[in-house]
Design a protein around this motif. Structure first.
Motif, PDB file in Angstrom:
ATOM      1  N   THR A 137       0.770  -1.199   0.067  1.00  0.00           N
ATOM      2  CA  THR A 137      -0.060   0.277   0.497  1.00  0.00           C
ATOM      3  C   THR A 137       0.574   1.103   0.210  1.00  0.00           C
ATOM      4  O   THR A 137       2.230   1.609   0.568  1.00  0.00           O
ATOM      5  N   LEU A 138       0.228   2.308  -0.803  1.00  0.00           N
ATOM      6  CA  LEU A 138       0.841   3.155  -0.680  1.00  0.00           C
ATOM      7  C   LEU A 138      -0.085   4.532   0.493  1.00  0.00           C
ATOM      8  O   LEU A 138      -1.235   4.829  -0.621  1.00  0.00           O
ATOM      9  N   LYS A 139       0.453   5.230   0.921  1.00  0.00           N
ATOM     10  CA  LYS A 139      -0.750   5.723   1.775  1.00  0.00           C
ATOM     11  C   LYS A 139      -0.177   7.535   1.560  1.00  0.00           C
ATOM     12  O   LYS A 139       0.455   7.555   1.259  1.00  0.00           O
ATOM     13  N   LEU A 140      -1.650   8.461   0.660  1.00  0.00           N
ATOM     14  CA  LEU A 140      -1.286   9.880   0.087  1.00  0.00           C
ATOM     15  C   LEU A 140      -1.954  10.756   1.572  1.00  0.00           C
ATOM     16  O   LEU A 140      -3.752   9.867   2.179  1.00  0.00           O
ATOM     17  N   LEU A 141      -1.174  11.631   1.581  1.00  0.00           N
ATOM     18  CA  LEU A 141      -2.532  12.179   2.733  1.00  0.00           C
ATOM     19  C   LEU A 141      -2.293  13.745   2.376  1.00  0.00           C
ATOM     20  O   LEU A 141      -0.938  14.211   1.325  1.00  0.00           O
ATOM     21  N   MET A 142      -3.392  14.340   1.486  1.00  0.00           N
ATOM     22  CA  MET A 142      -3.950  15.323   1.304  1.00  0.00           C
ATOM     23  C   MET A 142      -5.377  15.688   1.728  1.00  0.00           C
ATOM     24  O   MET A 142      -6.016  15.317   2.367  1.00  0.00           O
ATOM     25  N   SER A 143      -5.001  17.333   1.360  1.00  0.00           N
ATOM     26  CA  SER A 143      -6.416  18.151   2.016  1.00  0.00           C
ATOM     27  C   SER A 143      -7.336  17.923   1.033  1.00  0.00           C
ATOM     28  O   SER A 143      -7.338  17.720  -0.495  1.00  0.00           O
ATOM     29  N   SER A 144      -8.826  18.212   1.282  1.00  0.00           N
ATOM     30  CA  SER A 144     -10.408  17.755   0.406  1.00  0.00           C
ATOM     31  C   SER A 144     -10.119  18.871  -0.377  1.00  0.00           C
ATOM     32  O   SER A 144     -10.250  20.260   0.251  1.00  0.00           O
ATOM     33  N   HIS A 145     -10.141  18.743  -1.600  1.00  0.00           N
ATOM     34  CA  HIS A 145      -9.989  19.790  -2.916  1.00  0.00           C
ATOM     35  C   HIS A 145     -11.690  20.653  -2.592  1.00  0.00           C
ATOM     36  O   HIS A 145     -12.582  20.316  -2.616  1.00  0.00           O
ATOM     37  N   PHE A 146     -11.122  21.940  -2.740  1.00  0.00           N
ATOM     38  CA  PHE A 146     -11.957  22.795  -3.018  1.00  0.00           C
ATOM     39  C   PHE A 146     -13.364  22.663  -4.187  1.00  0.00           C
ATOM     40  O   PHE A 146     -14.180  23.282  -3.811  1.00  0.00           O
ATOM     41  N   VAL A 147     -12.310  21.947  -5.223  1.00  0.00           N
ATOM     42  CA  VAL A 147     -13.709  21.853  -6.423  1.00  0.00           C
ATOM     43  C   VAL A 147     -13.542  20.265  -6.111  1.00  0.00           C
ATOM     44  O   VAL A 147     -12.784  19.426  -6.697  1.00  0.00           O
ATOM     45  N   PRO A 148     -14.299  20.242  -5.653  1.00  0.00           N
ATOM     46  CA  PRO A 148     -15.051  17.925  -5.743  1.00  0.00           C
ATOM     47  C   PRO A 148     -15.146  17.348  -6.588  1.00  0.00           C
ATOM     48  O   PRO A 148     -14.086  16.320  -6.746  1.00  0.00           O
ATOM     49  N   ALA A 149     -14.607  17.917  -7.821  1.00  0.00           N
ATOM     50  CA  ALA A 149     -14.755  16.775  -9.369  1.00  0.00           C
ATOM     51  C   ALA A 149     -13.802  16.755  -8.874  1.00  0.00           C
ATOM     52  O   ALA A 149     -13.340  15.356  -9.767  1.00  0.00           O
ATOM     53  N   TYR A 150     -12.343  17.211  -8.840  1.00  0.00           N
ATOM     54  CA  TYR A 150     -11.197  17.057  -8.569  1.00  0.00           C
ATOM     55  C   TYR A 150     -10.886  15.805  -7.563  1.00  0.00           C
ATOM     56  O   TYR A 150      -9.824  14.890  -8.196  1.00  0.00           O
ATOM     57  N   ASP A 151     -11.406  16.411  -6.692  1.00  0.00           N
ATOM     58  CA  ASP A 151     -10.836  14.483  -5.990  1.00  0.00           C
ATOM     59  C   ASP A 151     -11.838  13.444  -6.136  1.00  0.00           C
ATOM     60  O   ASP A 151     -10.795  12.209  -6.086  1.00  0.00           O
ATOM     61  N   THR A 152     -12.894  13.390  -6.742  1.00  0.00           N
ATOM     62  CA  THR A 152     -13.434  12.336  -7.707  1.00  0.00           C
ATOM     63  C   THR A 152     -12.449  11.399  -8.581  1.00  0.00           C
ATOM     64  O   THR A 152     -12.095  10.493  -9.077  1.00  0.00           O
TER      65      THR A 152
END
Length: 469
Positions: A76-91
């Motif tokens: 597993t590679l674990k990534l930590l990032m903020s929830s994007h302020f344009v939700p479509a990007y996270d999707t």
């Protein structure tokens, strides 16, 4: 900064909590966490040598390539990032990461958390010496602040930069230290003004060009029930960016050009605080003292607010939720002050922790990601401002296609990194991560005592810088 994102909870502090913090201390004491993991009290350590697990890059490579090899059975590679302020990007990103993992026989775990919680989470994992493998840092001082626990990624930045025409100057402030790169810059987030053109037009007002213009327009519009909104608090990137920009544009700074001499105690800082007090009293309501990064977005979306300073995520959300209102919202440049037009911005950069389970796998993921970076820019709907030169050629994707957003194609000309007018340093990053400038403003607007606010801010900043001298 956003109104609707998956798995996101709005956090609004009570005014009393804010003011208590402004009087007495910090919400997140990054320095103490660093001390807990052995960061020296003197100068930061020398840049680490490249990790032994780094896979060699092909000679003469002209473009990012997938899978440099050597990462079988990663798990597993674990990534930590903020929830994007344009939700479509996270999707989009989560699907891309899943597909990449399937192709490379790696499980990719992308953890998205609130932007307001990310600084504390990053600091806690650095203090613990473990957690995630890759981090997407969102404050432009953090790569320098944490460089001693991150892998040298000079090989990646060279290969990626050569494939895209090189890096813009601002990118080099995001993790380039002592001849080596400790972060791979991805994008900055522009910080323009969003305003109600219909309200401005109805009152005979031109778009705001200077901070003095905002004082005049905001005073009139507040009297008519349409206040402006700028957060004055902690745990808000917006507050950090706006008030640091106001300080710079009035000629003040946290530190001198040498990057070492604390310079907050100055006539220019007092001029800025005098302006801030008047702006707060004449143009805003006290709700700004308890806002997180969603507060100004909500004000604009309510139809009541007339002007905010914010990335275009606020506009994107309103376009989705209330298209009729969005048609009335226009974009203008960050205001200029007596000493020029400049602002601090939030910047995103990828770093690989020294404790990562597989550095070669982490590097392979980043190389493949940067190869399709234009897709991510489109998924962000123009929110992600690239720092690679070829991606800034006009007309830029999204920004060059929508008339409202054309002004943002030159936003890289007015941005600076923490530590300006000097170089970015770990000390500057710690000042930013502890929200000292917006907390100083909070003290001033609360009791009107400018000298006490400057003294408080100076003491806090000197205490930080003394650890690095």
């Amino acid at each position: 900064m956003t109104l609707d994102s998956p798995n996101r909870t709005r956090i609004i502090s009570r005014r009393q909590v804010l003011l208590a913090a402004a009087r007495g201390g910090m919400a997140v004491t990054v320095g103490s966490l660093l001390a807990a993991c052995g960061q020296p009290a003197s100068a930061p350590p020398s840049a680490p040598a490249p990790a032994a697990t780094t896979a060699p890059q092909p000679a003469g490579a002209a473009a990012p390539q997938a899978g440099p090899g050597g990462f079988a059975n990663v798990g597993t590679l674990k990534l930590l990032m903020s929830s994007h302020f344009v939700p479509a990007y996270d999707t989009w990103f989560d699907q891309w990461a899943k597909d990449w993992g399937t192709k490379n026989n790696v499980e990719v775990q992308a953890d998205h958390i609130l932007s307001s919680d990310l600084a504390a989470k990053n600091a806690a994992e650095v203090a613990a010496g473990g957690g995630h493998d890759l981090y997407k840092l969102t404050r432009n001082g953090e790569p320098i602040l944490y460089y001693n626990v991150m892998v040298d990624v000079s090989d990646l930045t060279k290969q990626i930069g050569e494939a895209r025409g090189g890096w813009i100057p601002f990118a080099e402030t995001l993790g380039f230290l002592e001849g080596a790169w400790h972060a791979v810059p991805e994008y900055f987030i522009d910080f323009p003004a969003l305003y109600r053109k219909d309200i401005f037009d109805a009152n005979g007002l031109a778009p705001v060009d200077t901070w003095d213009d905002l004082m005049k327009a905001g005073t009139l519009l507040k009297s008519k029930g349409n206040p402006i909104g700028i957060a004055i608090n902690q745990k808000s990137n917006d507050a950090n960016n706006t008030w640091t920009g106001v300080l710079w544009s009035h000629g003040g700074s946290v530190v001198a050009a040498d990057g070492k001499t604390v310079a907050l105690d100055s006539p220019e800082t007092r001029q800025m605080l005098t302006y801030a007090i008047e702006l707060y009293n004449k143009t805003m309501t006290n709700e700004v003292l308890s806002w997180d990064d969603t507060g100004n977005n909500l004000l604009l979306a309510s139809g009541r607010g007339s002007w905010i300073q914010n990335p275009i995520s606020a506009l994107r959300t309103i376009e989705h939720d209330t298209p009729d209102l969005a048609e009335k919202i226009f974009v203008s440049n960050t205001p200029a002050g007596p000493k020029g037009r400049m602002t601090s911005v939030t910047a995103n950069s990828w770093v690989i922790a020294k404790w990562a389970g597989s550095v070669p796998a982490a590097k392979a993921l980043l190389l493949d990601y940067y190869a399709i970076l234009p897709e991510g820019i489109k998924a962000s709907q123009g929110y992600n401002q690239p720092v690679l030169k070829d991606l800034r050629k006009k007309p830029m994707a999204i920004l060059g296609e929508e008339a409202k957003l054309n002004v943002l194609q030159d936003f890289d000309q007015v941005i600076h990194a923490v530590g300006y007018p000097g170089p970015p340093t770990a000390a500057a990053g710690e000042v930013e991560s502890n929200w000292i400038i917006p907390l100083m403003v909070a003290r001033a607007v609360n009791d009107g005592d400018i000298n006490a606010a400057v003294e408080w801010g100076t003491q806090k900043i000197e205490a930080i810088y003394s650890k690095y001298t």
